[in-house]
Write a protein that holds these residues in place. Sequence first.
Motif, PDB file in Angstrom:
ATOM      1  N   PRO A   1       4.185 -19.913  -5.670  1.00  0.00           N
ATOM      2  CA  PRO A   1       4.995 -18.777  -6.135  1.00  0.00           C
ATOM      3  C   PRO A   1       6.040 -18.382  -5.096  1.00  0.00           C
ATOM      4  N   GLN A   2       7.248 -18.144  -5.574  1.00  0.00           N
ATOM      5  CA  GLN A   2       8.334 -17.737  -4.681  1.00  0.00           C
ATOM      6  C   GLN A   2       8.299 -16.242  -4.401  1.00  0.00           C
ATOM      7  N   LEU A   3       7.866 -15.449  -5.391  1.00  0.00           N
ATOM      8  CA  LEU A   3       7.775 -13.997  -5.225  1.00  0.00           C
ATOM      9  C   LEU A   3       6.482 -13.534  -5.884  1.00  0.00           C
ATOM     10  N   ILE A   4       5.654 -12.820  -5.114  1.00  0.00           N
ATOM     11  CA  ILE A   4       4.348 -12.356  -5.591  1.00  0.00           C
ATOM     12  C   ILE A   4       4.388 -10.838  -5.724  1.00  0.00           C
ATOM     13  N   GLY A   5       3.989 -10.336  -6.882  1.00  0.00           N
ATOM     14  CA  GLY A   5       3.846  -8.901  -7.068  1.00  0.00           C
ATOM     15  C   GLY A   5       2.467  -8.459  -6.618  1.00  0.00           C
ATOM     16  N   LEU A   6       2.410  -7.358  -5.859  1.00  0.00           N
ATOM     17  CA  LEU A   6       1.136  -6.864  -5.327  1.00  0.00           C
ATOM     18  C   LEU A   6       1.001  -5.392  -5.666  1.00  0.00           C
ATOM     19  N   VAL A   7      -0.072  -5.053  -6.379  1.00  0.00           N
ATOM     20  CA  VAL A   7      -0.400  -3.669  -6.704  1.00  0.00           C
ATOM     21  C   VAL A   7      -1.638  -3.300  -5.896  1.00  0.00           C
ATOM     22  N   CYS A   8      -1.509  -2.287  -5.013  1.00  0.00           N
ATOM     23  CA  CYS A   8      -2.622  -1.934  -4.124  1.00  0.00           C
ATOM     24  C   CYS A   8      -2.400  -0.527  -3.589  1.00  0.00           C
ATOM     25  N   GLY A   9      -3.402  -0.026  -2.866  1.00  0.00           N
ATOM     26  CA  GLY A   9      -3.272   1.278  -2.235  1.00  0.00           C
ATOM     27  C   GLY A   9      -2.352   1.233  -1.029  1.00  0.00           C
ATOM     28  N   ARG A  10      -1.760   2.377  -0.731  1.00  0.00           N
ATOM     29  CA  ARG A  10      -0.821   2.446   0.388  1.00  0.00           C
ATOM     30  C   ARG A  10      -1.558   2.289   1.717  1.00  0.00           C
ATOM     31  N   ALA A  11      -1.048   1.372   2.569  1.00  0.00           N
ATOM     32  CA  ALA A  11      -1.634   1.118   3.899  1.00  0.00           C
ATOM     33  C   ALA A  11      -3.119   0.812   3.805  1.00  0.00           C
ATOM     34  N   SER A  12      -3.529   0.119   2.761  1.00  0.00           N
ATOM     35  CA  SER A  12      -4.939  -0.181   2.547  1.00  0.00           C
ATOM     36  C   SER A  12      -5.316  -1.501   3.212  1.00  0.00           C
ATOM     37  N   ALA A  13      -6.619  -1.675   3.412  1.00  0.00           N
ATOM     38  CA  ALA A  13      -7.095  -2.936   3.968  1.00  0.00           C
ATOM     39  C   ALA A  13      -6.839  -4.077   3.007  1.00  0.00           C
ATOM     40  N   ALA A  14      -6.889  -3.789   1.693  1.00  0.00           N
ATOM     41  CA  ALA A  14      -6.633  -4.836   0.697  1.00  0.00           C
ATOM     42  C   ALA A  14      -5.196  -5.354   0.817  1.00  0.00           C
ATOM     43  N   GLU A  15      -4.249  -4.425   1.008  1.00  0.00           N
ATOM     44  CA  GLU A  15      -2.849  -4.848   1.168  1.00  0.00           C
ATOM     45  C   GLU A  15      -2.695  -5.686   2.429  1.00  0.00           C
ATOM     46  N   ARG A  16      -3.300  -5.256   3.521  1.00  0.00           N
ATOM     47  CA  ARG A  16      -3.194  -6.004   4.779  1.00  0.00           C
ATOM     48  C   ARG A  16      -3.824  -7.392   4.651  1.00  0.00           C
TER      49      ARG A  16
END
Length: 402
Positions: A142-157
């Motif tokens: 994938p060239q661009l991945i959409g990510l839905v997550c909590g702000r500054a969350s461990a999941a995002e990191r």
Amino acid sequence: MAVNTSPEAPLPVGAVSRMIGGWIDRLGAVWVEGQITQLSRRPGAGVVFLTLRDPSHDISVGVTCYRQVFDAVADVVGEGARVVALAKPEWYAPRGQLSLRAAEIRPVGVGELLARLEQLKKALAAEGLFAPERKKPLPFLPQLIGLVCGRASAAERDVLENARHRWPAVRFEVRNVPVQGVHAVPQVVQAVKELDAVDEVDVIIVARGGGSVEDLLPFSDEQLVRAVAGCRTPVVSAIGHEPDNPLLDHVADLRASTPTDAAKKVVPDVGEELERVRMLRDRARRCVNASVEREERGLAHALARPSMEDPHRMIDVRADQVGSLADRSRRTVGHLLDRADSELTHTHARVVALSPAATLHRGYAVLQRADGHVVRDAAEVAEGETLRARVADGEFTVKVGE
């Protein structure tokens, strides 16, 4: 019943408010379910104020109850808890405000929540939303991945760091939203729809860390499940840990056990891919070399054949046979000619021996009359007749005597 009004005969605000109150009073007590978002227990006050919110929709309503009603469940109910309440709608006419007067409040237990989720799961499965044939394959890179997550969350990191470690050039379109509480469902749904509308986004990851059953309830909401089912972009569910299993896992195109696992499944590892390319190139090289060597052995075997080792050998053999046959033919023809020559010589000798000239050479002469007839009998000529005498070396005339 409808009220007849006109610009000339309008109703006062107070009358309208009283009428609304009368209509609402006719509605009896109902059991209502919601999530407590605000809770006010003032010391010494006999009334408790709280707000119930529908977690699937942006709708809230105020609730009041006597302190003894709330004290019965105060130890197990707080802000963020789900409850069911037996309440009667009330209309506060001076402010034109609707509220509910609760006569009984009950917490919604985990077992009851799980039972409801199981019923919802069966209903959605019966509609075919979890069918394997509906699931879309993920792109290889994938060239661009959409990510839905909590702000500054461990999941995002975890997702960002692991994905970029595997493929540094990968890009993300991140939507930070609440991942628990009353605002989680509408904002997660909105974020998923926004990313699905971006043509450049190749895959969408919905990620959240671990939590209790109540914390993960937004990801089992029917509205979110249907929104993900309607996406044209592949969606990856990375909610909680391995044992967690919200309904989003069933409708998503791919389930990841953790956010880190989602990054590994969505983004290929550049080192692994380079190693795979190297292995494939080596394999291809070995295949080509083996094919070339096999053809070389076949060519060497073919060249080792007598016909290929000495291509003129067959011609030479045939040339010897042709020469032998030619000599044989020549000898045969020579013998035939010699025999014919011998026969011709003998025939010629016999012809010569039997020819009149040979007879003439032996002293004989041929007499011919004037008309050319040969004289064979003396009675054929007359006395005094002139004859022509032919001898070996010429001819002369004679005259017949007595």
